[in-house]
Motif scaffolding. Structure first.
Motif, PDB file in Angstrom:
ATOM      1  N   ILE A 248       0.786  -1.263   0.182  1.00 44.13           N
ATOM      2  CA  ILE A 248      -0.054  -0.202  -0.037  1.00 44.13           C
ATOM      3  C   ILE A 248       0.823   1.244  -0.029  1.00 44.13           C
ATOM      4  O   ILE A 248       0.562   2.162  -0.761  1.00 44.13           O
ATOM      5  N   ARG A 249       1.935   1.362   0.867  1.00 41.02           N
ATOM      6  CA  ARG A 249       2.900   2.456   0.872  1.00 41.02           C
ATOM      7  C   ARG A 249       3.458   2.573  -0.398  1.00 41.02           C
ATOM      8  O   ARG A 249       3.681   3.573  -1.061  1.00 41.02           O
ATOM      9  N   GLU A 250       3.862   1.579  -1.179  1.00 42.99           N
ATOM     10  CA  GLU A 250       4.661   1.442  -2.503  1.00 42.99           C
ATOM     11  C   GLU A 250       3.694   2.150  -3.516  1.00 42.99           C
ATOM     12  O   GLU A 250       4.097   2.781  -4.459  1.00 42.99           O
ATOM     13  N   GLU A 251       2.404   2.172  -3.542  1.00 41.62           N
ATOM     14  CA  GLU A 251       1.512   2.505  -4.469  1.00 41.62           C
ATOM     15  C   GLU A 251       1.191   4.056  -4.212  1.00 41.62           C
ATOM     16  O   GLU A 251       0.794   4.708  -5.041  1.00 41.62           O
ATOM     17  N   ILE A 252       1.826   4.429  -3.195  1.00 41.69           N
ATOM     18  CA  ILE A 252       1.343   5.820  -2.661  1.00 41.69           C
ATOM     19  C   ILE A 252       2.706   6.725  -2.822  1.00 41.69           C
ATOM     20  O   ILE A 252       3.668   6.511  -2.184  1.00 41.69           O
ATOM     21  N   VAL A 253       2.484   8.136  -3.384  1.00 44.55           N
ATOM     22  CA  VAL A 253       3.653   8.965  -3.581  1.00 44.55           C
ATOM     23  C   VAL A 253       3.153  10.107  -2.260  1.00 44.55           C
ATOM     24  O   VAL A 253       2.131  10.527  -2.423  1.00 44.55           O
ATOM     25  N   ARG A 254       4.015  10.379  -1.341  1.00 46.25           N
ATOM     26  CA  ARG A 254       3.651  11.106  -0.609  1.00 46.25           C
ATOM     27  C   ARG A 254       4.009  12.672  -0.691  1.00 46.25           C
ATOM     28  O   ARG A 254       4.955  13.138  -0.940  1.00 46.25           O
ATOM     29  N   LEU A 255       2.730  13.524  -0.661  1.00 44.66           N
ATOM     30  CA  LEU A 255       3.088  14.884  -1.051  1.00 44.66           C
ATOM     31  C   LEU A 255       2.936  15.775   0.362  1.00 44.66           C
ATOM     32  O   LEU A 255       2.002  15.749   0.947  1.00 44.66           O
ATOM     33  N   PRO A 256       4.023  16.430   0.926  1.00 46.27           N
ATOM     34  CA  PRO A 256       3.869  17.149   2.200  1.00 46.27           C
ATOM     35  C   PRO A 256       2.827  18.293   1.927  1.00 46.27           C
ATOM     36  O   PRO A 256       2.929  18.999   0.825  1.00 46.27           O
ATOM     37  N   TYR A 257       2.351  18.658   3.108  1.00 42.58           N
ATOM     38  CA  TYR A 257       1.361  19.925   2.973  1.00 42.58           C
ATOM     39  C   TYR A 257       1.515  20.483   4.496  1.00 42.58           C
ATOM     40  O   TYR A 257       1.348  19.990   5.229  1.00 42.58           O
ATOM     41  N   PHE A 258       1.679  21.796   4.539  1.00 40.00           N
ATOM     42  CA  PHE A 258       1.781  22.586   5.761  1.00 40.00           C
ATOM     43  C   PHE A 258       0.517  23.693   5.756  1.00 40.00           C
ATOM     44  O   PHE A 258       0.024  23.961   4.745  1.00 40.00           O
ATOM     45  N   GLN A 259       0.387  23.822   6.992  1.00 36.96           N
ATOM     46  CA  GLN A 259      -0.636  25.032   7.614  1.00 36.96           C
ATOM     47  C   GLN A 259       0.080  26.132   8.504  1.00 36.96           C
ATOM     48  O   GLN A 259       0.666  25.277   9.584  1.00 36.96           O
ATOM     49  N   ILE A 260      -0.325  27.193   8.366  1.00 34.25           N
ATOM     50  CA  ILE A 260       0.047  28.115   9.623  1.00 34.25           C
ATOM     51  C   ILE A 260      -1.172  28.830   9.757  1.00 34.25           C
ATOM     52  O   ILE A 260      -1.781  29.400   8.983  1.00 34.25           O
ATOM     53  N   ALA A 261      -1.588  28.834  11.014  1.00 39.85           N
ATOM     54  CA  ALA A 261      -2.629  29.635  11.604  1.00 39.85           C
ATOM     55  C   ALA A 261      -2.124  30.917  12.413  1.00 39.85           C
ATOM     56  O   ALA A 261      -1.324  31.191  13.031  1.00 39.85           O
TER      57      ALA A 261
END
Length: 426
Positions: A248-261
């Motif tokens: 499952i992990r190998e099927e997924i490319v992880r895209l980082p996403y950040f937030q600032i409040a």
């Protein structure tokens, strides 16, 4: 969570506490063991338990530790893929099923929130997909046409109306989707956990799965200090999957996403931005999202990870972008900052996998996890209970397919976001 202020940021500061849980110890039995306490796993647990099934949930860290507790909180209908493209990708039958299911997704979320009294700041004011330049406006016009042809309650707004609803002249158009809205995502997933426990499910945190194997006619799922023997296994770990399901992990490319409040804005200042309180994102490749929380904090985010050199670069970009979009904010202070990982599949669509006999999984939400995760969890429950045969599922059964150069692409996205934000102009 786990003493990391950049994991869940504002959401952890403002969500009600998670229900009490403990690590799994010893041997237990169940009808279904669910791995992962996010939207999919807990929705499945809730609906199974309400139907009388014995359910045990195993979570490696804490409830909502993955993307379910870190995301923007946009409760969207549909996926990124254009509606007309789905039948071409999935086939006419599954394409239409998925469109109908996900089009109703936000209503399912808000109904659960109301039915179980989940305090998660629900706002059903819709969302605004904001167009950047002529290309962005054209993309939104086509998206509006396709959804309206299916009877969806969406409206294309011109630049003037967009400016009125957003509070900036930066955008050429916007697509208002009245089906959608916003929630406090960590509060929602913790509320799902409380509802599942009240229905009879058992949740064990700090219980990472290390192995699973057949045990007679059942499955035994081990954590090293305990085990669950069950008829069914649901793998609901998505972008945060590790062993023992590396496929499952190998099927997924992880895209980082950040937030600032930001710090809370005054009432007068807050009324000048998103006066109707829609959640927003734009059409840029390295997109920007923004929305308010209940205390008038403006939550601003984009692609990138707040670590290493990225921490300073993305904070600087966020400050400059806020000043360009909303100059009335001035030198606003920041109250929290955090980031997580989005699980991206090769075709930007989620996947249903039968990993073995009675071992099933939904994963790959591509940044749209709240409504799809909730409805897919309910779908898994219906399938396990025998109410929804495999032939009637909203997605075809597929085998996980590894994405090539996954590690290189993940590094590229993280570094590329820094480069984009260093040179960005609103």
């Amino acid at each position: 969570m786990l003493n990391d202020p950049r994991s869940h940021g504002l959401w952890e500061k403002t969500a009600a506490a998670a229900p009490p849980t403990r690590p799994l110890q010893g041997k237990v039995t169940a009808d279904v063991v669910i791995v992962g306490a996010g939207y999919t796993g807990l929705s499945a647990a809730l609906h199974l338990a309400e139907a009388g099934a014995r359910v045990v949930v195993l979570e490696a860290a804490e409830i909502g530790f993955g993307g379910s507790g870190r995301n923007v909180g946009l409760v969207n209908a549909g996926m990124w893929v254009m509606p007309d493209a789905l039948p071409g990708v999935l086939g006419a039958v599954h394409g239409q099923r998925l469109l109908e299911l996900l089009g109703r997704g936000p209503s399912v979320v808000f109904d659960i929130v109301e039915r179980h009294g989940i305090d998660c700041e629900p706002v059903r004011a819709g969302t605004l997909h904001c167009g950047v330049g002529a290309k962005g406006a054209a993309d939104l016009a086509e998206r509006a046409r396709q959804w309206q042809a299916r009877g969806a309650d969406v409206e294309l707004l011109d630049a003037a109306e967009t400016a009125r609803r957003v509070g900036t002249n930066a955008y050429s158009a916007a697509l208002l989707d009245r089906r959608a809205g916003t929630i406090q995502p960590l509060a929602y997933v913790r509320g799902l956990a409380r509802a599942a426990i009240a229905a009879g499910a058992v949740i064990h945190t700090a219980s990472p799965v290390t192995a699973y194997a057949r045990a007679g006619g059942h499955w035994r799922v081990d954590t090293g200090v305990g085990s669950v023997t069950a008829d069914w296994v649901v793998v609901a770990t998505n972008a945060y999957t590790s062993t023992p399901w590396p496929e499952i992990r190998e099927e997924i490319v992880r895209l980082p996403y950040f937030q600032i409040a930001t710090s809370p804005l005054s009432d007068n200042l807050a009324r000048s931005i998103l006066p109707e309180r829609q959640g927003c994102w734009d059409t840029k490749d390295v997109l920007t999202s923004f929305r308010f929380d209940r205390e008038n904090r403006l939550v601003f985010g984009s692609v990138g990870a707040l670590r290493g050199s990225g921490a300073a670069i993305h904070r600087r970009w966020a400050r400059l972008s806020l000043q360009r979009l909303f100059p009335q904010l001035g030198d606003i202070g920041f109250a929290a900052q955090w980031y997580g990982q989005i699980g991206m599949t090769a075709d930007s669509l989620p996947k249903f996998h039968r990993l073995d006999e009675r071992v099933i999984s939904f994963s790959g939400y591509n940044g749209r996890g709240i409504a799809p995760g909730t409805v897919f969890g309910r779908t898994l429950a219906a399938h396990i209970l025998g109410k929804l045969p495999e032939s009637e599922l909203p997605l075809p059964v597929t085998a996980p397919v590894p994405q090539r150069f996954r590690g290189v692409r993940e590094a590229y996205y993280e570094v590329g976001a820094q480069v984009a934000h260093l040179s960005s102009k609103i």
